[in-house]
Scaffold this motif. Structure first.
Motif, PDB file in Angstrom:
ATOM      1  N   SER A 299      -5.309  -7.812   0.697  1.00 19.63           N
ATOM      2  CA  SER A 299      -6.069  -7.206  -0.396  1.00 19.63           C
ATOM      3  C   SER A 299      -7.014  -6.185   0.221  1.00 19.63           C
ATOM      4  CB  SER A 299      -6.841  -8.281  -1.173  1.00 19.63           C
ATOM      5  OG  SER A 299      -5.945  -9.164  -1.832  1.00 19.63           O
ATOM      6  N   ARG A 300      -7.634  -5.344  -0.631  1.00 18.43           N
ATOM      7  CA  ARG A 300      -8.426  -4.244  -0.069  1.00 18.43           C
ATOM      8  C   ARG A 300      -9.746  -4.045  -0.791  1.00 18.43           C
ATOM      9  NH1 ARG A 300      -3.939   0.547   0.399  1.00 18.43           N
ATOM     10  NH2 ARG A 300      -2.482  -0.535   1.783  1.00 18.43           N
ATOM     11  N   ALA A 301     -10.682  -3.448  -0.033  1.00 14.83           N
ATOM     12  CA  ALA A 301     -11.961  -3.000  -0.583  1.00 14.83           C
ATOM     13  C   ALA A 301     -12.076  -1.503  -0.336  1.00 14.83           C
ATOM     14  CB  ALA A 301     -13.119  -3.741   0.075  1.00 14.83           C
ATOM     15  N   VAL A 302     -12.292  -0.734  -1.396  1.00 14.43           N
ATOM     16  CA  VAL A 302     -12.376   0.727  -1.284  1.00 14.43           C
ATOM     17  C   VAL A 302     -13.639   1.196  -1.988  1.00 14.43           C
ATOM     18  CG1 VAL A 302     -11.319   2.922  -1.940  1.00 14.43           C
ATOM     19  CG2 VAL A 302      -9.887   1.052  -1.083  1.00 14.43           C
ATOM     20  N   LEU A 303     -14.393   2.031  -1.294  1.00 11.83           N
ATOM     21  CA  LEU A 303     -15.655   2.560  -1.800  1.00 11.83           C
ATOM     22  C   LEU A 303     -15.416   3.898  -2.478  1.00 11.83           C
ATOM     23  CD1 LEU A 303     -18.745   1.791  -1.585  1.00 11.83           C
ATOM     24  CD2 LEU A 303     -18.820   3.323   0.387  1.00 11.83           C
ATOM     25  N   GLY A 304     -16.021   4.090  -3.649  1.00  7.03           N
ATOM     26  CA  GLY A 304     -15.942   5.357  -4.359  1.00  7.03           C
ATOM     27  C   GLY A 304     -17.170   6.206  -4.078  1.00  7.03           C
ATOM     28  N   VAL A 305     -16.978   7.356  -3.438  1.00  8.30           N
ATOM     29  CA  VAL A 305     -18.083   8.213  -3.006  1.00  8.30           C
ATOM     30  C   VAL A 305     -18.017   9.530  -3.782  1.00  8.30           C
ATOM     31  CG1 VAL A 305     -19.165   9.383  -1.052  1.00  8.30           C
ATOM     32  CG2 VAL A 305     -17.987   7.193  -0.697  1.00  8.30           C
ATOM     33  N   GLN A 306     -19.141   9.906  -4.389  1.00  7.27           N
ATOM     34  CA  GLN A 306     -19.207  11.175  -5.114  1.00  7.27           C
ATOM     35  C   GLN A 306     -19.823  12.242  -4.224  1.00  7.27           C
ATOM     36  OE1 GLN A 306     -21.449  11.257  -8.831  1.00  7.27           O
ATOM     37  NE2 GLN A 306     -19.923  12.646  -9.694  1.00  7.27           N
ATOM     38  N   GLU A 307     -19.053  13.304  -3.961  1.00  4.40           N
ATOM     39  CA  GLU A 307     -19.514  14.371  -3.090  1.00  4.40           C
ATOM     40  C   GLU A 307     -20.468  15.304  -3.848  1.00  4.40           C
ATOM     41  OE1 GLU A 307     -18.902  13.986  -0.121  1.00  4.40           O
ATOM     42  OE2 GLU A 307     -17.126  12.701  -0.083  1.00  4.40           O
ATOM     43  N   SER A 313     -14.240  10.880  -3.290  1.00  5.66           N
ATOM     44  CA  SER A 313     -13.493  10.540  -2.080  1.00  5.66           C
ATOM     45  C   SER A 313     -13.491   9.026  -1.916  1.00  5.66           C
ATOM     46  CB  SER A 313     -14.085  11.221  -0.843  1.00  5.66           C
ATOM     47  OG  SER A 313     -15.426  10.819  -0.644  1.00  5.66           O
ATOM     48  N   ALA A 314     -12.458   8.526  -1.258  1.00  8.68           N
ATOM     49  CA  ALA A 314     -12.270   7.082  -1.069  1.00  8.68           C
ATOM     50  C   ALA A 314     -12.532   6.715   0.380  1.00  8.68           C
ATOM     51  CB  ALA A 314     -10.850   6.688  -1.473  1.00  8.68           C
ATOM     52  N   VAL A 315     -13.322   5.656   0.574  1.00  7.60           N
ATOM     53  CA  VAL A 315     -13.598   5.131   1.909  1.00  7.60           C
ATOM     54  C   VAL A 315     -13.134   3.680   1.943  1.00  7.60           C
ATOM     55  CG1 VAL A 315     -15.353   4.580   3.623  1.00  7.60           C
ATOM     56  CG2 VAL A 315     -15.582   6.650   2.210  1.00  7.60           C
ATOM     57  N   THR A 316     -12.139   3.394   2.757  1.00  5.04           N
ATOM     58  CA  THR A 316     -11.607   2.028   2.849  1.00  5.04           C
ATOM     59  C   THR A 316     -12.500   1.191   3.755  1.00  5.04           C
ATOM     60  OG1 THR A 316      -9.368   2.882   2.562  1.00  5.04           O
ATOM     61  CG2 THR A 316      -9.591   0.632   3.402  1.00  5.04           C
ATOM     62  N   LEU A 317     -12.911   0.025   3.255  1.00  3.02           N
ATOM     63  CA  LEU A 317     -13.819  -0.854   3.988  1.00  3.02           C
ATOM     64  C   LEU A 317     -13.136  -2.141   4.433  1.00  3.02           C
ATOM     65  CD1 LEU A 317     -17.120  -0.466   1.912  1.00  3.02           C
ATOM     66  CD2 LEU A 317     -16.463   0.685   4.034  1.00  3.02           C
ATOM     67  N   SER A 318     -11.827  -2.139   4.478  1.00  3.26           N
ATOM     68  CA  SER A 318     -11.097  -3.306   4.963  1.00  3.26           C
ATOM     69  C   SER A 318      -9.809  -2.834   5.621  1.00  3.26           C
ATOM     70  CB  SER A 318     -10.766  -4.272   3.816  1.00  3.26           C
ATOM     71  OG  SER A 318      -9.920  -3.638   2.859  1.00  3.26           O
ATOM     72  N   ASN A 319      -9.252  -3.671   6.460  1.00  3.27           N
ATOM     73  CA  ASN A 319      -7.979  -3.379   7.109  1.00  3.27           C
ATOM     74  C   ASN A 319      -6.946  -4.406   6.659  1.00  3.27           C
ATOM     75  OD1 ASN A 319      -8.896  -1.192   8.850  1.00  3.27           O
ATOM     76  ND2 ASN A 319     -10.025  -2.768   9.980  1.00  3.27           N
ATOM     77  N   GLU A 429      -0.115  -1.210  -4.189  1.00  3.83           N
ATOM     78  CA  GLU A 429       1.310  -0.895  -4.087  1.00  3.83           C
ATOM     79  C   GLU A 429       1.728   0.195  -5.061  1.00  3.83           C
ATOM     80  OE1 GLU A 429       3.209  -4.602  -4.809  1.00  3.83           O
ATOM     81  OE2 GLU A 429       2.986  -5.346  -2.774  1.00  3.83           O
ATOM     82  N   THR A 430       0.931   0.392  -6.122  1.00  3.45           N
ATOM     83  CA  THR A 430       1.324   1.339  -7.170  1.00  3.45           C
ATOM     84  C   THR A 430       0.438   2.576  -7.227  1.00  3.45           C
ATOM     85  OG1 THR A 430       0.006   0.070  -8.767  1.00  3.45           O
ATOM     86  CG2 THR A 430       2.357  -0.448  -8.621  1.00  3.45           C
ATOM     87  N   LEU A 431      -0.812   2.469  -6.781  1.00  4.41           N
ATOM     88  CA  LEU A 431      -1.728   3.613  -6.824  1.00  4.41           C
ATOM     89  C   LEU A 431      -2.347   3.841  -5.446  1.00  4.41           C
ATOM     90  CD1 LEU A 431      -3.723   3.058 -10.161  1.00  4.41           C
ATOM     91  CD2 LEU A 431      -1.858   4.673  -9.773  1.00  4.41           C
ATOM     92  N   HIS A 432      -2.410   5.090  -5.048  1.00  3.94           N
ATOM     93  CA  HIS A 432      -3.078   5.449  -3.795  1.00  3.94           C
ATOM     94  C   HIS A 432      -4.577   5.273  -3.976  1.00  3.94           C
ATOM     95  CE1 HIS A 432      -4.653   8.111  -0.585  1.00  3.94           C
ATOM     96  NE2 HIS A 432      -3.536   7.774   0.054  1.00  3.94           N
ATOM     97  N   ARG A 433      -5.263   4.967  -2.892  1.00  4.44           N
ATOM     98  CA  ARG A 433      -6.702   4.712  -2.959  1.00  4.44           C
ATOM     99  C   ARG A 433      -7.470   5.900  -3.543  1.00  4.44           C
ATOM    100  NH1 ARG A 433      -8.995   5.325   3.263  1.00  4.44           N
ATOM    101  NH2 ARG A 433      -8.115   7.388   3.644  1.00  4.44           N
ATOM    102  N   GLN A 434      -7.048   7.142  -3.216  1.00  5.67           N
ATOM    103  CA  GLN A 434      -7.737   8.315  -3.740  1.00  5.67           C
ATOM    104  C   GLN A 434      -7.562   8.421  -5.248  1.00  5.67           C
ATOM    105  OE1 GLN A 434      -9.768  10.288  -1.872  1.00  5.67           O
ATOM    106  NE2 GLN A 434     -10.355  11.219  -3.813  1.00  5.67           N
ATOM    107  N   GLU A 435      -6.390   8.067  -5.722  1.00  5.54           N
ATOM    108  CA  GLU A 435      -6.142   8.079  -7.166  1.00  5.54           C
ATOM    109  C   GLU A 435      -6.968   7.004  -7.858  1.00  5.54           C
ATOM    110  OE1 GLU A 435      -3.946   9.377 -10.716  1.00  5.54           O
ATOM    111  OE2 GLU A 435      -4.714  10.212  -8.841  1.00  5.54           O
ATOM    112  N   VAL A 436      -7.083   5.822  -7.229  1.00  5.98           N
ATOM    113  CA  VAL A 436      -7.896   4.738  -7.780  1.00  5.98           C
ATOM    114  C   VAL A 436      -9.338   5.198  -7.934  1.00  5.98           C
ATOM    115  CG1 VAL A 436      -8.898   2.479  -7.230  1.00  5.98           C
ATOM    116  CG2 VAL A 436      -6.443   2.848  -6.968  1.00  5.98           C
ATOM    117  N   VAL A 437      -9.886   5.818  -6.899  1.00  2.00           N
ATOM    118  CA  VAL A 437     -11.276   6.269  -6.938  1.00  2.00           C
ATOM    119  C   VAL A 437     -11.463   7.367  -7.970  1.00  2.00           C
ATOM    120  CG1 VAL A 437     -13.021   7.531  -5.590  1.00  2.00           C
ATOM    121  CG2 VAL A 437     -11.876   5.520  -4.621  1.00  2.00           C
ATOM    122  N   ARG A 438     -10.510   8.259  -8.071  1.00  2.00           N
ATOM    123  CA  ARG A 438     -10.633   9.334  -9.067  1.00  2.00           C
ATOM    124  C   ARG A 438     -10.652   8.770 -10.480  1.00  2.00           C
ATOM    125  NH1 ARG A 438      -7.786  11.727 -12.665  1.00  2.00           N
ATOM    126  NH2 ARG A 438      -5.887  10.566 -12.145  1.00  2.00           N
TER     127      ARG A 438
END
Length: 545
Positions: A299-307, A313-319, A429-438
């Protein structure tokens, strides 16, 4: 102390079953999540390779597909027929399904003791397995500061994920308590006085507790805090170490409870279900501007950052702890002898079978063969007769091969960090992290940043391009139909077409797939979206400087 109202799980049931399916399989490959789970009276033997193998899912539900396994195992889905009159779900029916498990909570900015950096959170789940194998949990720490949020992805049944969702936050909260508070709790229990509340849960009614196991869980937790009292170092707990200790200790207790058993036949069977199934976990601990992510599995943790320009932009906080993580593969190889180098990771799976390289439970990858046989021989008949539990992984020489120890990443929140997305792999598996954040960023701000329409290499006519532009215009001028950000993500994950837009016809088709097909096209999806209070985060930074 651990008590909570027991609420039976309400499961999603497909509404349309007008397709004809032919399944061809061997005894060793009959996967659809019906392994011993939360309903032991409906036990069906599901072997190991079937339960643990994830497949590549086709994009079009109306094609013939062969899901390849080892040569003697396969599952074939023939072309299935629909009636001449297509039966789709209406938008209200789609919304009813998507919103059945959604939950939202607004956090008070000041609770009488602390100012919170969390505005609130949205969560939701969409099942693919029947019953769903994912779980989620959110709680506020009452004796220490901060919030705990987590998603848990079960495999080989839902039992382990269920247990982790109930117990892990208690172990974490206990690990964070100072010595004086632990003593106060122990003295209260010993004298029969009321015990200090440790957690305030924020749960959807479907996110139930196992009432029958509450006493067992409490006794194991008490043993843990008694040991912490005895090991008093006089130092304040460190969050990273507390998270690691909590994960490892809970997994150890799950293993021990299964080995010892219980005189109550239901509990005896339950603890074995928990131990022989498995679950990954991704947990966030948020205290002021300090964000810790403890991850075990994929599973993953992704941070949503507003420029500064308003973009996201998406910052992944897990591997991910899978074969795609070279460091993880090297770690596994380093823990076993050189002669096992070609077998410990095979076909991108642990021992050729398990996709995540870290998980709770899964004692078949941790116990010795002798211990597995002893527990099975003394266990209930239902377990001993199950093909899954009797199966010994190939090339099983130097266990344990699997660990529940999490990888912990700390991040100091900044004013531009607007939200955090925790989700099981069914979303990624279905959405890229950048798309999720957007999607989440546009949802919480109501601002759509128009990007050039991408057709992904498809040849489109002028009429089709006009239709895409009109659809985009309609989406930007209408009010969002989802108030819950997690629901919005699920709508996109299931209903996106090849151009990245939600297609109602596709969404309707996917949600009306019968149980026998749903798992072949997607996984269970569980999402928590945490929104941060930028003003509080900014004030923390000004104070610190």
């Amino acid at each position: 102390f651990l008590g909570a109202m027991f609420v039976p799980m309400q499961l999603f049931s497909p509404l349309i079953r007008n397709r004809e399916i032919i399944r061809i399989y061997s005894t060793a490959y009959n996967f659809h999540g019906r392994h011993f789970c939360c309903q032991p009276q409906q036990l069906n033997p599901i072997p190991l390779k079937a339960s643990l193998k994830k497949t590549t899912r086709p994009n079009n539900p109306a094609v013939c597909r062969v899901i390849a396994g080892p040569p003697h195992q396969y599952l074939q889905i023939k072309d299935y027929k629909t009636s001449a009159q297509r039966c789709y779900l209406t938008p209200p029916q789609v919304n009813s399904i998507l919103k059945a498990n959604e939950y939202s909570f607004k956090v008070p900015e000041f609770d009488g003791k602390n100012v919170s950096s969390v505005l609130g959170f949205d969560s939701n789940q969409l099942p693919a397995n029947a019953p769903i194998e994912d779980r989620r949990s959110v709680a506020t720490c009452l004796q220490t500061r901060g919030m705990l949020l987590g998603v848990f992805d079960g495999h080989a049944g839902c039992a382990c994920a269920q247990a982790i969702s109930e117990r892990l936050f208690y172990y974490t909260a206990i690990s964070l308590l100072p010595h004086e508070t632990l003593l106060e709790i122990e003295n209260a229990v010993e004298s029969g006085r009321a015990v200090l509340p440790i957690l305030q849960w924020h749960k959807h009614p479907n996110d139930y507790f196992s009432k029958e196991a509450a006493k067992l869980y409490f006794n194991s937790l008490r043993t843990y805090w008694q040991e912490l009292i005895d090991l008093n170092s006089g130092e304040s707990p460190i969050v990273k170490e507390a998270l690691i200790h909590a994960f490892k200790r809970l997994d150890n207790d799950i293993s021990l409870e299964a080995q010892v058993g219980d005189p109550n036949s239901f509990l005896n069977y339950w603890v074995l279900q928990v131990a022989f199934s498995g679950a990954t976990a991704c947990v966030a601990h948020i205290d002021g501007i300090n964000l810790h992510i403890a991850n075990t599995g994929d599973s993953r943790a992704v941070l949503g950052v507003q420029e500064e320009d308003g973009s996201w932009s998406a910052v992944t906080l897990s591997n991910d702890h899978t074969a795609q993580n070279e460091n993880e593969v090297n770690r596994v190889h380093s823990e076993h002898p050189k002669p096992e180098e070609k077998t410990v990771v095979k076909q991108d799976r642990l021992l050729g079978l398990l996709m995540p390289f870290r998980a709770f439970g899964d004692v078949k990858f941790k116990w010795s063969i002798e211990l597995q046989k002893r527990v099975l021989e003394s266990g209930p008949d239902q377990l001993n007769e199950n093909e899954y539990t009797k199966f010994i992984p190939p090339n099983y020489h130097t266990p344990p091969y699997l660990t529940a120890e999490p990888e912990v990443i700390r991040h100091e929140l900044r004013p531009q960090d607007k939200f955090l997305v925790l989700a099981t792999d069914g979303l990624w598996e279905t959405l890229h992290r950048q798309e999720v954040v957007r999607i989440v960023g546009e949802h919480i701000t109501g601002v759509h940043l128009q990007q050039p329409i991408s057709v992904g290499g498809y040849r489109v006519t002028l009429a089709q391009m006009h239709s895409l532009l009109m659809d985009r215009r309609a989406r930007t001028t209408s009010v969002f139909e989802d108030q819950n950000a997690a629901t919005r993500l699920i709508r996109h994950a299931v209903g996106n077409n090849e151009f990245g837009a939600v297609d109602h016809e596709r969404l309707s088709k996917m949600l009306s797939l019968p149980e026998e097909l749903a798992r072949m096209y997607r996984d269970d999806i569980t999402i928590i979206v945490v929104q941060f209070n930028s003003h509080i985060v900014g004030a923390h930074h000004k104070t610190s400087t």
